[in-house]
Scaffold this active site. Structure first.
Site, PDB file in Angstrom:
ATOM      1  N   SER A  91       0.830  -1.204   0.000  1.00  0.00           N
ATOM      2  CA  SER A  91       0.000   0.000   0.000  1.00  0.00           C
ATOM      3  C   SER A  91       0.873   1.266   0.000  1.00  0.00           C
ATOM      4  O   SER A  91       1.628   1.479  -0.945  1.00  0.00           O
ATOM      5  CB  SER A  91      -0.971  -0.042   1.186  1.00  0.00           C
ATOM      6  OG  SER A  91      -1.993   0.907   1.037  1.00  0.00           O
ATOM      7  N   ASP A 105      -9.924  -4.552  -4.696  1.00  0.00           N
ATOM      8  CA  ASP A 105      -9.351  -3.628  -3.712  1.00  0.00           C
ATOM      9  C   ASP A 105     -10.215  -2.366  -3.607  1.00  0.00           C
ATOM     10  O   ASP A 105     -10.337  -1.610  -4.569  1.00  0.00           O
ATOM     11  CB  ASP A 105      -7.925  -3.247  -4.129  1.00  0.00           C
ATOM     12  CG  ASP A 105      -7.148  -2.540  -3.034  1.00  0.00           C
ATOM     13  OD1 ASP A 105      -7.758  -1.783  -2.256  1.00  0.00           O
ATOM     14  OD2 ASP A 105      -5.924  -2.734  -2.950  1.00  0.00           O
ATOM     15  N   HIS A 155      -7.916  -5.398  -0.238  1.00  0.00           N
ATOM     16  CA  HIS A 155      -6.653  -4.718   0.092  1.00  0.00           C
ATOM     17  C   HIS A 155      -5.935  -5.555   1.137  1.00  0.00           C
ATOM     18  O   HIS A 155      -5.960  -5.252   2.334  1.00  0.00           O
ATOM     19  CB  HIS A 155      -6.967  -3.311   0.618  1.00  0.00           C
ATOM     20  CG  HIS A 155      -5.792  -2.381   0.614  1.00  0.00           C
ATOM     21  ND1 HIS A 155      -5.121  -2.035  -0.536  1.00  0.00           N
ATOM     22  CD2 HIS A 155      -5.174  -1.712   1.624  1.00  0.00           C
ATOM     23  CE1 HIS A 155      -4.139  -1.183  -0.230  1.00  0.00           C
ATOM     24  NE2 HIS A 155      -4.145  -0.989   1.075  1.00  0.00           N
TER      25      HIS A 155
END
Length: 223
Positions: free
Chosen positions: A118, A172, A203
């Site tokens: 991320s 996601d 995610h």
């Protein structure tokens, strides 16, 4: 004296000859990916020192100014249009110091992998594409290329041929899948060796991805 980010370290064998500097995501900390190491199949790999830095704490705009660990501020939902450039560059400098420390400890740059999830993925690309020495690889999970309009001008030729593992979940909800595809296409257009993976997940990280990371690490470290 250099002040380094606090880190958690884990070595897969005594006297490691490879380092993996692995950056966590927004609001997490260095411990977030420590359990993943136990799940990686590292048989046949040289000894690896995994370095998990803790990002600094800062108020995060999109979360109402709540103070949490973050590599840079998130100013709004359109992460491509409004970016915290100064925060990205400050964290890049901190990661550069960690790379320098690994080199001081005897691991050459071309045996250092940058990894991240991320925001940590964004930092891997922000730092790795600009680093002036050849790195072993960039392991990029569920993120994107930050400052994408200027990366072509700022990138360093040293890492033009560095292997890049780029992976994303098709469902996601945090960083849209299309953003990852755009990052993949940008990197390929700039001539990078991108190994692209997509998974039926949100995610997060899944077992198939862990297996693929294990294979990629073995391939990269065999070179």
């Amino acid at each position: 004296m250099n002040n380094y980010l606090d880190t958690i370290e884990l070595e897969s064998a005594p006297n490691p000859t490879v380092s993996v500097i692995w950056m966590h995501g927004l609001g997490a900390d260095g411990s977030d990916f420590v359990p993943i190491v136990q799940e990686l199949d590292l048989r046949g790999c040289p000894g690896i020192r995994f370095v998990f830095p803790h990002a600094p704490t800062m108020p995060v705009t999109i979360n109402g100014g709540y103070v949490m660990r973050a590599w840079y501020d998130i100013l709004g939902t359109d992460i491509a249009r409004r970016e915290d450039e100064s925060g990205l560059r400050q964290s890049q400098a901190e990661i550069e110091k960690l790379i320098a420390r690994e080199i001081e400890r005897g691991i050459p740059a071309n045996r250092i992998i940058l990894a991240g999830f991320s925001q940590g993925c964004a930092m891997t690309l922000q730092t790795g594409l600009r680093h002036p020495e050849k790195l072993a690889g960039l392991l990029c999970l569920s993120g994107y290329v930050p400052l994408h309009t200027i990366v072509a001008a700022e990138r360093h030729a040293a890492n033009q041929a560095t292997p890049i593992y780029l992976a994303h979940g098709r469902a996601d909800p945090v960083i849209p899948f299309i953003r990852a595809e755009q990052s993949r296409d940008l990197l390929k257009s700039l001539g990078y060796a991108v190994e692209w993976h997509e998974y039926p997940m949100q995610h997060s990280v899944c077992q198939e991805e862990i297996d693929d990371i294990s294979s990629w690490l073995k391939k990269v470290l065999a070179g």
